[in-house]
Motif scaffolding. Structure first.
Motif, PDB file in Angstrom:
ATOM      1  N   THR A  42       0.862  -1.181   0.000  1.00 46.39           N
ATOM      2  CA  THR A  42       0.000   0.000   0.000  1.00 46.39           C
ATOM      3  C   THR A  42       0.900   1.232   0.000  1.00 46.39           C
ATOM      4  N   ALA A  43       0.343   2.355  -0.404  1.00 45.20           N
ATOM      5  CA  ALA A  43       1.123   3.599  -0.433  1.00 45.20           C
ATOM      6  C   ALA A  43       1.673   3.930   0.953  1.00 45.20           C
ATOM      7  N   ALA A  44       0.872   3.733   1.987  1.00 44.45           N
ATOM      8  CA  ALA A  44       1.316   4.042   3.355  1.00 44.45           C
ATOM      9  C   ALA A  44       2.462   3.128   3.779  1.00 44.45           C
ATOM     10  N   GLU A  45       2.346   1.833   3.494  1.00 45.69           N
ATOM     11  CA  GLU A  45       3.419   0.889   3.868  1.00 45.69           C
ATOM     12  C   GLU A  45       4.693   1.183   3.084  1.00 45.69           C
ATOM     13  N   ARG A  46       4.555   1.502   1.803  1.00 44.71           N
ATOM     14  CA  ARG A  46       5.741   1.817   0.997  1.00 44.71           C
ATOM     15  C   ARG A  46       6.396   3.099   1.471  1.00 44.71           C
ATOM     16  N   ALA A  47       5.600   4.097   1.868  1.00 43.69           N
ATOM     17  CA  ALA A  47       6.163   5.353   2.364  1.00 43.69           C
ATOM     18  C   ALA A  47       6.909   5.129   3.675  1.00 43.69           C
ATOM     19  N   MET A  48       6.400   4.274   4.533  1.00 43.83           N
ATOM     20  CA  MET A  48       7.030   3.992   5.820  1.00 43.83           C
ATOM     21  C   MET A  48       8.294   3.154   5.641  1.00 43.83           C
ATOM     22  N   GLY A  49       8.233   2.142   4.776  1.00 43.32           N
ATOM     23  CA  GLY A  49       9.390   1.272   4.575  1.00 43.32           C
ATOM     24  C   GLY A  49       9.925   0.755   5.894  1.00 43.32           C
ATOM     25  N   GLN A 105      17.610   4.941  -7.221  1.00 42.11           N
ATOM     26  CA  GLN A 105      16.612   4.468  -8.182  1.00 42.11           C
ATOM     27  C   GLN A 105      17.231   3.390  -9.059  1.00 42.11           C
ATOM     28  N   PRO A 106      16.400   2.467  -9.536  1.00 41.99           N
ATOM     29  CA  PRO A 106      16.921   1.443 -10.452  1.00 41.99           C
ATOM     30  C   PRO A 106      17.235   2.074 -11.815  1.00 41.99           C
ATOM     31  N   VAL A 107      18.120   1.419 -12.565  1.00 39.53           N
ATOM     32  CA  VAL A 107      18.478   1.940 -13.891  1.00 39.53           C
ATOM     33  C   VAL A 107      17.451   1.545 -14.949  1.00 39.53           C
ATOM     34  N   GLU A 108      16.577   0.624 -14.613  1.00 34.97           N
ATOM     35  CA  GLU A 108      15.497   0.237 -15.518  1.00 34.97           C
ATOM     36  C   GLU A 108      14.232   0.001 -14.699  1.00 34.97           C
ATOM     37  N   PRO A 109      13.068  -0.015 -15.341  1.00 35.75           N
ATOM     38  CA  PRO A 109      11.815  -0.183 -14.595  1.00 35.75           C
ATOM     39  C   PRO A 109      11.765  -1.500 -13.812  1.00 35.75           C
ATOM     40  N   VAL A 110      11.167  -1.416 -12.619  1.00 27.72           N
ATOM     41  CA  VAL A 110      10.999  -2.580 -11.746  1.00 27.72           C
ATOM     42  C   VAL A 110       9.556  -2.636 -11.270  1.00 27.72           C
ATOM     43  N   ARG A 111       9.149  -3.796 -10.798  1.00 27.40           N
ATOM     44  CA  ARG A 111       7.830  -3.980 -10.191  1.00 27.40           C
ATOM     45  C   ARG A 111       7.969  -4.201  -8.686  1.00 27.40           C
ATOM     46  N   TYR A 112       9.141  -4.723  -8.278  1.00 27.84           N
ATOM     47  CA  TYR A 112       9.387  -5.070  -6.877  1.00 27.84           C
ATOM     48  C   TYR A 112      10.723  -4.498  -6.427  1.00 27.84           C
ATOM     49  N   VAL A 113      10.792  -4.179  -5.138  1.00 26.13           N
ATOM     50  CA  VAL A 113      12.043  -3.751  -4.528  1.00 26.13           C
ATOM     51  C   VAL A 113      12.153  -4.496  -3.204  1.00 26.13           C
ATOM     52  N   LEU A 114      13.306  -5.098  -2.980  1.00 24.34           N
ATOM     53  CA  LEU A 114      13.536  -5.871  -1.761  1.00 24.34           C
ATOM     54  C   LEU A 114      14.602  -5.182  -0.929  1.00 24.34           C
ATOM     55  N   GLU A 115      14.283  -4.895   0.329  1.00 19.99           N
ATOM     56  CA  GLU A 115      15.271  -4.357   1.257  1.00 19.99           C
ATOM     57  C   GLU A 115      15.669  -5.473   2.218  1.00 19.99           C
ATOM     58  N   VAL A 116      16.971  -5.679   2.335  1.00 21.06           N
ATOM     59  CA  VAL A 116      17.530  -6.705   3.200  1.00 21.06           C
ATOM     60  C   VAL A 116      18.648  -6.076   4.034  1.00 21.06           C
ATOM     61  N   PRO A 120      10.998   3.681  -9.004  1.00 23.72           N
ATOM     62  CA  PRO A 120      10.723   4.344  -7.726  1.00 23.72           C
ATOM     63  C   PRO A 120      12.019   4.786  -7.044  1.00 23.72           C
ATOM     64  N   GLY A 121      11.931   5.905  -6.346  1.00 23.25           N
ATOM     65  CA  GLY A 121      13.079   6.401  -5.598  1.00 23.25           C
ATOM     66  C   GLY A 121      13.010   5.980  -4.139  1.00 23.25           C
ATOM     67  N   PHE A 122      14.156   5.607  -3.594  1.00 23.48           N
ATOM     68  CA  PHE A 122      14.256   5.207  -2.191  1.00 23.48           C
ATOM     69  C   PHE A 122      15.325   6.049  -1.520  1.00 23.48           C
ATOM     70  N   TRP A 123      15.047   6.466  -0.290  1.00 24.74           N
ATOM     71  CA  TRP A 123      16.032   7.202   0.486  1.00 24.74           C
ATOM     72  C   TRP A 123      16.095   6.612   1.881  1.00 24.74           C
ATOM     73  N   MET A 124      17.032   7.076   2.683  1.00 22.98           N
ATOM     74  CA  MET A 124      17.293   6.488   3.991  1.00 22.98           C
ATOM     75  C   MET A 124      16.771   7.366   5.138  1.00 22.98           C
TER      76      MET A 124
END
Length: 161
Positions: free
Chosen positions: A59-66, A128-139, A89-93
């Motif tokens: 969901t947008a809220a879960e993705r924003a919270m990360g 950001q990824p260099v090409e389009p993605v559907r999923y992003v995994l944080e580990v 999508p852009g991700f920051w810390m």
């Protein structure tokens, strides 16, 4: 009568305070709280022969919270961001407390890139990824190197959804 009412309210206040203290001191059973994204059961995900458990942020809220505000991410666990359509999508810390690896995954379940050991100190840099993605995994930071994750590896995303 009024004295009994005051004593009764005082007793309720004391009991309420004690209950609140107890509830706040009981450890959370979620694996890496306080993030509400992890209130759902974890799902299995595999990247070729590497099997892990993930929480889903779809969901947008879960993705924003990360993982913001999360104290730690145990080895073998991650957060899988699921998007409705392909994009970059852009991700920051922001509000991150530990380094992570960001694994970019295409709609067909292929690793298309990995950002390793992204530090909380990198904020406000946007990744950001260099090409389009559907999923992003944080580990956890270092997980990718430790498990020899590489571009073009196949991810069983269906296991997690």
């Amino acid at each position: 009568m009024q004295r009994r009412l005051v004593l009764g309210l005082a007793a309720l206040a004391v009991l309420g305070g004690a209950a609140l203290f107890y509830v706040s001191s009981v450890p959370d059973s979620r694996p890496f709280s306080p993030n509400p994204a992890f209130s759902e059961p974890l799902k299995p995900l595999s990247i070729e022969n590497v099997i892990m458990e993930v929480a889903i942020a779809d969901t947008a809220a879960e993705r924003a919270m990360g993982l913001s505000g999360t104290q730690a991410l145990p080895e073998g666990m991650g957060l899988l961001f699921v998007f409705e359509s392909d994009g970059t999508p852009g991700f920051w810390m922001k509000d991150m407390l530990f380094p992570i690896d960001i694994v970019w995954i295409s709609a067909n379940g292929e690793v298309v890139g990995i950002e390793e050991q992204v530090s909380p100190d990198s904020f406000p840099t946007i990744f950001q990824p260099v090409e389009p993605v559907r999923y992003v995994l944080e580990v956890p930071g270092g997980f990718s190197a430790k498990n020899n994750l590489q571009k073009s590896m196949k991810v069983s995303v269906e296991m997690a959804l």
